[in-house]
Motif scaffolding. Structure first.
Motif, PDB file in Angstrom:
ATOM      1  N   ARG A  40       0.834  -1.202   0.000  1.00 59.13           N
ATOM      2  CA  ARG A  40       0.000   0.000   0.000  1.00 59.13           C
ATOM      3  C   ARG A  40       0.868   1.251   0.000  1.00 59.13           C
ATOM      4  O   ARG A  40       1.783   1.398   0.810  1.00 59.13           O
ATOM      5  N   PRO A  41       0.571   2.195  -0.904  1.00 61.05           N
ATOM      6  CA  PRO A  41       1.330   3.445  -0.945  1.00 61.05           C
ATOM      7  C   PRO A  41       1.065   4.295   0.289  1.00 61.05           C
ATOM      8  O   PRO A  41       0.055   4.123   0.987  1.00 61.05           O
ATOM      9  N   GLU A  42       1.994   5.204   0.528  1.00 60.77           N
ATOM     10  CA  GLU A  42       1.911   6.082   1.690  1.00 60.77           C
ATOM     11  C   GLU A  42       2.248   7.510   1.264  1.00 60.77           C
ATOM     12  O   GLU A  42       2.651   7.769   0.142  1.00 60.77           O
ATOM     13  N   GLY A  43       2.083   8.442   2.207  1.00 63.43           N
ATOM     14  CA  GLY A  43       2.572   9.807   2.044  1.00 63.43           C
ATOM     15  C   GLY A  43       1.955  10.558   0.883  1.00 63.43           C
ATOM     16  O   GLY A  43       0.772  10.412   0.576  1.00 63.43           O
ATOM     17  N   GLU A  44       2.777  11.386   0.222  1.00 67.27           N
ATOM     18  CA  GLU A  44       2.281  12.264  -0.840  1.00 67.27           C
ATOM     19  C   GLU A  44       1.733  11.484  -2.032  1.00 67.27           C
ATOM     20  O   GLU A  44       0.776  11.917  -2.671  1.00 67.27           O
ATOM     21  N   VAL A  45       2.327  10.342  -2.327  1.00 68.39           N
ATOM     22  CA  VAL A  45       1.838   9.533  -3.440  1.00 68.39           C
ATOM     23  C   VAL A  45       0.423   9.032  -3.137  1.00 68.39           C
ATOM     24  O   VAL A  45      -0.462   9.057  -3.999  1.00 68.39           O
ATOM     25  N   ASP A  47      -1.704  10.491  -1.158  1.00 69.64           N
ATOM     26  CA  ASP A  47      -2.574  11.672  -1.243  1.00 69.64           C
ATOM     27  C   ASP A  47      -2.994  11.927  -2.688  1.00 69.64           C
ATOM     28  O   ASP A  47      -4.175  12.199  -2.970  1.00 69.64           O
ATOM     29  N   ARG A  48      -2.042  11.851  -3.604  1.00 69.48           N
ATOM     30  CA  ARG A  48      -2.333  12.138  -5.008  1.00 69.48           C
ATOM     31  C   ARG A  48      -3.243  11.067  -5.614  1.00 69.48           C
ATOM     32  O   ARG A  48      -4.164  11.371  -6.386  1.00 69.48           O
ATOM     33  N   LEU A  49      -3.017   9.811  -5.271  1.00 69.73           N
ATOM     34  CA  LEU A  49      -3.881   8.741  -5.757  1.00 69.73           C
ATOM     35  C   LEU A  49      -5.311   8.919  -5.253  1.00 69.73           C
ATOM     36  O   LEU A  49      -6.278   8.729  -6.004  1.00 69.73           O
ATOM     37  N   ALA A  50      -5.436   9.300  -3.985  1.00 70.97           N
ATOM     38  CA  ALA A  50      -6.768   9.516  -3.419  1.00 70.97           C
ATOM     39  C   ALA A  50      -7.463  10.688  -4.107  1.00 70.97           C
ATOM     40  O   ALA A  50      -8.679  10.649  -4.360  1.00 70.97           O
ATOM     41  N   GLU A  51      -6.705  11.735  -4.423  1.00 70.09           N
ATOM     42  CA  GLU A  51      -7.276  12.870  -5.151  1.00 70.09           C
ATOM     43  C   GLU A  51      -7.761  12.441  -6.544  1.00 70.09           C
ATOM     44  O   GLU A  51      -8.844  12.840  -6.990  1.00 70.09           O
ATOM     45  N   LEU A  52      -6.952  11.627  -7.224  1.00 76.56           N
ATOM     46  CA  LEU A  52      -7.331  11.144  -8.551  1.00 76.56           C
ATOM     47  C   LEU A  52      -8.622  10.323  -8.491  1.00 76.56           C
ATOM     48  O   LEU A  52      -9.517  10.479  -9.326  1.00 76.56           O
ATOM     49  N   ALA A  53      -8.706   9.444  -7.501  1.00 74.46           N
ATOM     50  CA  ALA A  53      -9.904   8.625  -7.362  1.00 74.46           C
ATOM     51  C   ALA A  53     -11.127   9.500  -7.128  1.00 74.46           C
ATOM     52  O   ALA A  53     -12.188   9.285  -7.732  1.00 74.46           O
ATOM     53  N   ALA A  54     -10.973  10.509  -6.254  1.00 73.21           N
ATOM     54  CA  ALA A  54     -12.095  11.406  -5.979  1.00 73.21           C
ATOM     55  C   ALA A  54     -12.496  12.193  -7.219  1.00 73.21           C
ATOM     56  O   ALA A  54     -13.691  12.419  -7.469  1.00 73.21           O
ATOM     57  N   LEU A 183       0.295  11.550 -16.939  1.00 72.89           N
ATOM     58  CA  LEU A 183       0.371  12.177 -15.621  1.00 72.89           C
ATOM     59  C   LEU A 183       1.333  11.436 -14.706  1.00 72.89           C
ATOM     60  O   LEU A 183       1.220  10.219 -14.519  1.00 72.89           O
ATOM     61  N   ARG A 184       2.270  12.151 -14.117  1.00 71.94           N
ATOM     62  CA  ARG A 184       3.175  11.542 -13.141  1.00 71.94           C
ATOM     63  C   ARG A 184       2.602  11.705 -11.747  1.00 71.94           C
ATOM     64  O   ARG A 184       2.420  12.821 -11.265  1.00 71.94           O
ATOM     65  N   VAL A 185       2.298  10.588 -11.115  1.00 75.40           N
ATOM     66  CA  VAL A 185       1.790  10.608  -9.737  1.00 75.40           C
ATOM     67  C   VAL A 185       2.944  10.694  -8.755  1.00 75.40           C
ATOM     68  O   VAL A 185       2.884  11.431  -7.775  1.00 75.40           O
ATOM     69  N   GLY A 186       4.014   9.944  -9.004  1.00 76.23           N
ATOM     70  CA  GLY A 186       5.178  10.024  -8.139  1.00 76.23           C
ATOM     71  C   GLY A 186       5.844   8.680  -7.941  1.00 76.23           C
ATOM     72  O   GLY A 186       5.345   7.636  -8.394  1.00 76.23           O
TER      73      GLY A 186
END
Length: 216
Positions: A40-45, A47-54, A183-186
Motif C-alpha cells: 500500500r502506498p503512503e505519504g504524498e503519493v 494523497d495524489r492517488l486519493a485525489e485522482l480517485a475522488a 500524468l506523473r503521480v510520483g
C-alpha cells in the motif's frame, strides 16, 4: 511505456465498443476478491492517488466502486477464492516474511491513468529489481499454494475505480483518462507488504489486514 500504451488502446476500444465488465459484491468461492498479498502506498503519493480517485468519481457516475485512500493498493499476488474466513493466513504470512527478508522497500514509479473494461487504474513501473525479486521469492515460499494465480504478474498498477454497474458514459471516461495518460503521480516507496482480505462495504471494497511484514 509501450506496454502501457497498448493497454490504454485495448481498454479504450473495449469501453467504446460496449464491452465493459463490472464487479458484484463477492460471495463465498468467487474467483475475485479473495485473500491477496498487497503493498500500500503512503505519504504524498497516496494523497495524489486519493485525489485522482475522488476526481474520477463524478466522471464514472453513481453505482461504481471509487476507492478511498484506505483501499488503494498494488497487488503482489492473489492467493485464493473469496472466503469469509482465511484459514491459511498464518502460512501466507510466514511465506511473505521469508520472501521479504533482507529486501529494501519496493520502489515503483506511478505514471499514467488508463481506462480498461473493468475500471480505471494508475500504471506502475518498478524502479529496480526489488518488486520482481519479492514476487519470485514469495511464489517459491508458497510452493503449491501459489497455484491459484497461475500467471506470472508482469504488469503493476493501482486501481482507483472498479466498475460495479453498467457504464453510462464510456466516451467521457475514455477522454478523462486520455487527458491524464502521461500524468506523473510520483515514486512510491512501499515499506510494508501485507496479507489482506477484502470486505464489501456497500459502496466499495475495504482491505482487512491479516498479516504483514516491514521491508527494509
Amino acid at each position: 511505456m509501450s506496454r502501457f500504451m497498448d493497454f490504454c488502446a485495448a481498454g479504450r476500444a473495449a469501453l467504446l465498443e460496449g464491452r465493459a465488465t463490472f464487479d458484484r459484491p463477492p460471495v463465498e468461492g468467487a474467483t475475485r476478491w479473495g485473500a491477496a498479498a498487497v503493498l500500500r502506498p503512503e505519504g504524498e503519493v497516496l494523497d495524489r492517488l486519493a485525489e485522482l480517485a475522488a476526481e474520477a468519481g463524478p466522471v464514472v457516475g453513481a453505482g461504481h466502486w471509487v476507492h478511498d485512500r484506505a483501499a488503494l493498493h498494488l497487488t503482489l499476488r492473489s492467493l485464493e477464492p473469496y472466503r469469509q474466513v482465511v484459514r491459511e493466513r498464518g502460512d501466507y504470512g510466514a511465506a511473505l516474511a521469508a520472501a521479504a527478508e533482507g529486501l529494501p522497500p519496493v520502489r515503483v514509479e506511478l505514471r499514467g491513468v488508463a481506462a480498461h473494461r473493468g475500471g480505471m487504474l494508475v500504471w506502475g513501473a518498478p524502479a529496480d529489481v526489488t518488486l520482481v525479486t519479492l514476487q519470485k521469492r514469495f511464489a517459491h515460499e508458497l510452493g503449491a499454494a501459489s497455484a491459484f494465480e497461475s500467471w506470472e504478474r508482469d504488469i503493476w498498477y493501482v486501481s482507483v475505480v472498479h466498475f460495479a454497474a453498467p457504464v453510462a458514459a464510456p466516451e467521457e471516461i475514455v477522454a478523462w483518462c486520455g487527458e491524464r495518460v502521461g500524468l506523473r503521480v510520483g515514486l512510491a516507496e512501499l515499506t510494508r507488504a501485507e496479507i489482506v482480505q477484502f470486505a464489501h462495504t456497500g459502496a466499495g471494497m475495504r482491505l482487512v489486514p491479516l498479516e504483514g511484514v516491514t521491508l527494509g
